[in-house]
Scaffold this active site. Structure first.
Site, PDB file in Angstrom:
ATOM      1  N   GLU A   1       0.838  -1.194   0.000  1.00 56.05           N
ATOM      2  CA  GLU A   1       0.000   0.000   0.000  1.00 56.05           C
ATOM      3  C   GLU A   1       0.868   1.235   0.000  1.00 56.05           C
ATOM      4  O   GLU A   1       2.054   1.184   0.342  1.00 56.05           O
ATOM      5  CB  GLU A   1      -0.934   0.009   1.209  1.00 56.05           C
ATOM      6  CG  GLU A   1      -0.226  -0.068   2.559  1.00 56.05           C
ATOM      7  CD  GLU A   1      -1.208  -0.182   3.705  1.00 56.05           C
ATOM      8  OE1 GLU A   1      -2.297   0.400   3.578  1.00 56.05           O
ATOM      9  OE2 GLU A   1      -0.903  -0.846   4.691  1.00 56.05           O
TER      10      GLU A   1
ATOM     11  N   VAL B   1      -2.588  -2.105  -3.121  1.00 54.93           N
ATOM     12  CA  VAL B   1      -2.482  -3.056  -4.227  1.00 54.93           C
ATOM     13  C   VAL B   1      -2.753  -4.448  -3.675  1.00 54.93           C
ATOM     14  O   VAL B   1      -2.120  -4.870  -2.698  1.00 54.93           O
ATOM     15  CB  VAL B   1      -1.093  -2.999  -4.894  1.00 54.93           C
ATOM     16  CG1 VAL B   1      -1.004  -4.014  -6.023  1.00 54.93           C
ATOM     17  CG2 VAL B   1      -0.800  -1.601  -5.414  1.00 54.93           C
TER      18      VAL B   1
ATOM     19  N   ASP C   1       8.397  10.126 -10.316  1.00 54.68           N
ATOM     20  CA  ASP C   1       8.605   9.481  -9.017  1.00 54.68           C
ATOM     21  C   ASP C   1       9.454   8.221  -9.183  1.00 54.68           C
ATOM     22  O   ASP C   1       9.148   7.165  -8.637  1.00 54.68           O
ATOM     23  CB  ASP C   1       7.266   9.138  -8.375  1.00 54.68           C
ATOM     24  CG  ASP C   1       7.404   8.844  -6.877  1.00 54.68           C
ATOM     25  OD1 ASP C   1       8.429   9.249  -6.288  1.00 54.68           O
ATOM     26  OD2 ASP C   1       6.496   8.211  -6.312  1.00 54.68           O
TER      27      ASP C   1
END
Length: 650
Positions: free
Chosen positions: A74, A80, A197
């Site tokens: 997560e 997920v 990211d």
């Protein structure tokens, strides 16, 4: 998964049956619970007990046609889950945004990620299978279905393991992994998508045939470039990204810079700095401290002590990769990959231990004559003075050119002035330049250039007895000389008897015995022969031992590398790993990445094996049978040469 497995209900934890079927318990049926595979149930239960809580309510329920059977992780944008796609029972990853995070901005970002991944088709970028909205306990939430990377681990986990064993990430792994990462980012940049990211946690590694470090880029939640946001400007008070890997232009400030593909390449540069030194370039215990150092243009991360382990090519590469100004960085992923290849190749070719290696790393060049294996280039030599013409080779004895000598060889009398032959008949020594009776030296022949020579001991003049020519003629004619009997007797007394063969040896022995000496010449020869014999014996013993130790070292290194691909987060991945092949009896072989149908062999040519060890409480072990090729135990008992590493339990 294909074939259905036996399952259990995660809610009541009592009803069993085929996985994917509704739970027969009426209460569970009313809440919409299904049976999940027993292995998935065990993993979810262990995860819950570790956190001191119960199994999450979403486990065992369906969103659309996807049955949630476990949790993968997560983050700030959602969680997920591992799911089974019905009715195929294919394992997929489902990313769900909880209703608590459903703001217009968050929903737009979630949709942006789905569009970004769907627009990309590259083997090193995670694939998107589906996107939509579903209901969870009466709440409508968005979800996306992604490719599930089984037995995967993040780049962060690999770096932690490598740093513990080698202090840095090995060069071959660095190049192998980042070649894939830059390839995936290059594909995204080609269609105008910037990840924003990039970090080790968003690079997943798994094992496939032929590549034990297959990389996948995850999480495009902060990607830009799909909604006409071509400039990619950051807001004045919003931080998006991970501070350690953010580029300076992502930090809110009065200096507004464009966010583009160079922002991603900066993050890759920070990751490479960490891989090559074992430390992050910007220190700080808090995000604010890291951002403060990063926003300071005068801060130089290469002043840190860890930067001393960088070679000059590595440092030059990293200085450009994490340049404060984006114009000073690499301008494309392809350019960065080419420079990385060159930096690692130069550093690897120049790697040398001791003082020479230290000097070469600091100078950034190979010291002349110390590392070259090529043939030496002879220096040019100028012909001595007085020699002219091309190809003239100096004669080491006389200093004359060889072409001058060749003329003499054909006609040794060439170049002599007329009338010299008559003088030679009368006085043959005159040709050699020897003065007679102290007279003047004849002039040198004009065809030969004699080098000037000075000596402190000139050749003395030869005084020839007058009438020697007639005396010589008399000896040749009669066989007798005019020497008196007394002179002949004195000459014979001074002459030694000439001996050969056995007589010579006896004569020498007799002479030495008379002089009181002994023949010790055989002793050094015997010592030399004895030394050679000892050296041969030592080599015949030491070389096999050295080679055996090298084989053991190589096998131990192989076992460590193989263990890193079979153990993830301290757990053995299990016998269903794609690299394992069923072998003889209860053993499993490791597949050769280059030839998946063949087992991977150790230094002795025997297959690496995995088996369950009854003597080892840790469970499964990965081992080599050693030089004898016979299976033994891992207890290092006398006569047992098996080399083992523990894998633990799946």
């Amino acid at each position: 998964m294909g074939k259905e497995a036996r399952g259990i209900c995660p809610h009541c934890q009592q009803q069993t049956g085929d996985a994917g079927t509704p739970c027969p318990n009426p209460e569970c049926g009313r809440l919409g619970y299904y049976l999940i595979p027993i292995l998935s149930f065990d993993a979810s239960k262990a995860r819950a007990e570790k956190k001191g809580a119960g199994i999450e309510p979403i486990i065992g329920r369906r969103i659309d046609r996807y049955l949630m059977v476990g949790k993968a992780g997560e983050g700030g944008m959602g969680a997920v889950y591992i799911a089974l796609q019905q009715p195929l029972n294919r394992e997929v990853a489902v990313k769900i945004m909880p209703s608590i995070h459903l703001s217009p901005e968050a929903l737009e970002r979630f949709e942006t990620e789905a569009k970004a991944v769907s627009a990309l088709d590259h083997p090193n970028i995670v694939k998107l299978y589906d996107y939509g909205f579903g209901e969870i306990e009466g709440q409508r939430v968005p979800y996306m279905v992604l490719e599930y990377i089984k037995h995967g681990r993040t780049m962060k986990q690999l770096m932690t393991q490598e740093f513990a064993e080698h202090e840095v990430l090995r060069s071959e792994l660095t190049l192998q992994i980042f070649e894939q990462v830059l390839g995936g980012l290059g594909a995204a940049h080609a269609v105008g998508i910037v990840h924003r990211d990039v970090k080790p946690e968003n690079v997943m590694l798994t094992q496939i045939h032929g590549n034990p470090y297959y990389a996948k880029i995850l999480d495009f939640g902060l990607a830009t470039g799909l909604h006409g946001n071509s400039t990619g400007m950051t807001g004045s008070n919003q931080i998006l990204g991970t501070p350690t890997y953010m580029a300076p232009e992502q930090i809110p400030s009065s200096r507004r810079q464009e966010i583009d593909l160079r922002t991603d390449l900066y993050a890759v540069g920070v990751m490479l700095f960490e891989c090559m030194t074992g430390s992050r370039p910007f220190p700080g215990d808090t995000a604010l401290a890291v951002l403060t150092a990063k926003s300071n243009e005068k801060f130089n991360p290469f002043d840190a002590p860890v930067a001393a382990r960088l070679t000059k090519p590595q440092r030059a590469f990293l200085e450009k990769a994490i340049s404060f100004d984006s114009d000073g960085r690499f301008q494309s992923a392809g350019e960065m990959l080419a420079a990385l290849n060159e930096a690692i190749a130069q550093s690897g070719a120049r790697k040398r231990g001791g003082l020479l290696g230290f000097m070469e790393d600091k100078l950034g060049t190979q010291l002349p004559g110390l590392g070259s294996r090529g043939p030496a280039t002879p220096e040019k030599t100028n012909p001595p003075a007085g020699i002219t013409g091309s190809g003239a080779t100096p004669n080491p004895i006389t200093g004359m050119a060889m072409h001058s000598m060749s003329g003499m060889a054909q006609n040794p009398l060439a170049g002599m002035p007329p009338g010299s032959l008559s003088g030679m008949a009368q006085n043959p020594l005159a040709v050699q330049g020897i003065p007679l009776n102290g007279g003047p030296t004849p002039s040198t022949s004009p065809g030969i250039r004699r080098p000037a020579r000075t000596t402190t001991n000139p050749i003395p003049a030869v005084n020839v007895t007058p009438g020697w020519q007639s005396q010589t003629s008399e000896i040749r004619r009669t066989g007798q000389s005019s020497m008196t009997p007394e002179e002949r007797a004195e000459r014979l007394r001074g002459r030694k008897r000439r001996t050969t063969g056995t007589h010579m040896a006896r004569a020498v022995e007799a002479e030495r015995a008379a002089a009181g000496t002994h023949d010790n010449r055989g002793l050094p020869t015997m010592l030399v022969v004895f030394g050679i014999i000892v050296a041969i014996i030592a080599v015949s013993v030491a070389v096999p031992r050295y080679l055996e130790s090298r084989r053991i070292d190589r096998t131990q290194a192989d076992l460590k590398d193989l263990r890193s691909s079979l153990v993830i987060a301290g757990k053995f991945v299990g016998l269903d790993s794609p690299v394992l092949r069923a072998g003889t009896q209860l053993d499993y072989f490791i597949s050769d990445p280059g030839r998946p149908e063949s087992p991977l062999l150790d230094a002795w040519g025997n297959p690496y094996r995995v088996r369950y060890s009854l003597q080892n409480p840790a469970g499964y072990v990965l081992y080599s049978t050693g030089s004898d090729g016979e299976k033994g135990t891992c207890d290092r008992a006398p006569g047992n040469d098996d080399i083992c590493v523990e894998l633990g339990l799946p």
